[in-house]
Design a protein around this motif. Structure first.
Motif, mmCIF file in Angstrom:
data_model
loop_
_atom_site.group_PDB
_atom_site.id
_atom_site.type_symbol
_atom_site.label_atom_id
_atom_site.label_comp_id
_atom_site.label_asym_id
_atom_site.label_seq_id
_atom_site.Cartn_x
_atom_site.Cartn_y
_atom_site.Cartn_z
ATOM 1 N N ARG A 50 0.938 -1.079 -0.228
ATOM 2 C CA ARG A 50 0.208 0.223 0.330
ATOM 3 C C ARG A 50 0.723 1.446 -0.040
ATOM 4 O O ARG A 50 0.610 2.335 -0.342
ATOM 5 C CB ARG A 50 -1.375 0.232 0.930
ATOM 6 C CG ARG A 50 -2.236 -0.974 0.801
ATOM 7 C CD ARG A 50 -3.138 -0.703 2.660
ATOM 8 N NE ARG A 50 -3.869 -2.032 2.244
ATOM 9 C CZ ARG A 50 -3.745 -2.672 3.435
ATOM 10 N NH1 ARG A 50 -3.020 -2.658 3.673
ATOM 11 N NH2 ARG A 50 -4.942 -4.248 3.606
ATOM 12 N N GLN A 52 3.218 1.919 -1.505
ATOM 13 C CA GLN A 52 3.823 2.219 -3.229
ATOM 14 C C GLN A 52 2.940 2.779 -4.291
ATOM 15 O O GLN A 52 1.680 3.130 -3.641
ATOM 16 C CB GLN A 52 4.045 0.965 -4.029
ATOM 17 C CG GLN A 52 4.958 -0.253 -3.331
ATOM 18 C CD GLN A 52 6.341 -0.163 -2.519
ATOM 19 O OE1 GLN A 52 6.928 0.313 -3.542
ATOM 20 N NE2 GLN A 52 6.378 -0.753 -1.684
ATOM 21 N N SER A 54 2.107 3.922 -7.361
ATOM 22 C CA SER A 54 2.108 3.606 -8.559
ATOM 23 C C SER A 54 1.116 2.205 -8.589
ATOM 24 O O SER A 54 1.766 0.797 -7.838
ATOM 25 C CB SER A 54 2.300 4.076 -9.386
ATOM 26 O OG SER A 54 3.630 3.649 -10.159
ATOM 27 N N SER A 55 0.397 1.604 -9.097
ATOM 28 C CA SER A 55 0.576 0.496 -9.719
ATOM 29 C C SER A 55 1.522 -0.476 -10.488
ATOM 30 O O SER A 55 1.404 -1.605 -9.753
ATOM 31 C CB SER A 55 -1.292 -0.022 -10.737
ATOM 32 O OG SER A 55 -1.311 -1.120 -11.113
ATOM 33 N N VAL A 58 3.584 -1.601 -7.114
ATOM 34 C CA VAL A 58 3.147 -2.182 -6.381
ATOM 35 C C VAL A 58 3.127 -3.675 -6.966
ATOM 36 O O VAL A 58 3.533 -4.722 -6.294
ATOM 37 C CB VAL A 58 1.595 -2.182 -6.179
ATOM 38 C CG1 VAL A 58 1.244 -3.381 -5.021
ATOM 39 C CG2 VAL A 58 1.306 -1.169 -5.815
ATOM 40 N N GLN A 59 2.997 -3.266 -8.059
ATOM 41 C CA GLN A 59 3.708 -5.077 -8.837
ATOM 42 C C GLN A 59 4.755 -5.603 -9.514
ATOM 43 O O GLN A 59 5.626 -6.174 -8.467
ATOM 44 C CB GLN A 59 3.352 -5.167 -10.664
ATOM 45 C CG GLN A 59 1.465 -5.235 -10.873
ATOM 46 C CD GLN A 59 0.783 -6.400 -10.194
ATOM 47 O OE1 GLN A 59 1.248 -7.118 -10.618
ATOM 48 N NE2 GLN A 59 -0.441 -5.585 -9.357
#
Length: 84
Positions: A50, A52, A54-55, A58-59
């Protein structure tokens, strides 16, 4: 010559009357402790994800967690193979 655990034939069977009995309450407490530990670990990982920005981050962080967990599992498995 020594035998490996679980090898047949068994020349000295286990005395099941001397095995320690575990109560349902003890099993419940043990399971609750294991569940709490797993939840704390997952909550820690989720908290990191959480954080991070950006998406894609996160990945990337999730892949890094997976790689670290897999590396730790490989190290532990190798240690168990060499001692067992």
């Amino acid at each position: 010559m020594s035998k490996r655990p679980g090898q047949w034939p068994v020349t000295e069977p286990a005395d099941l009357d001397t095995v320690e009995q575990v109560t349902a309450d003890e099993l419940y407490v043990q399971r609750a402790a294991e569940t709490a530990l797993h939840e704390m670990v997952m909550d820690s990982i989720k908290h990191d994800l959480r954080q991070q920005p950006s998406s894609p981050c996160v990945q990337s962080a999730a892949r890094a967690w997976c790689a670290r967990i897999t590396a730790a599992a490989d190290d532990i498995a190798q240690a168990k193979r060499s001692t067992g």
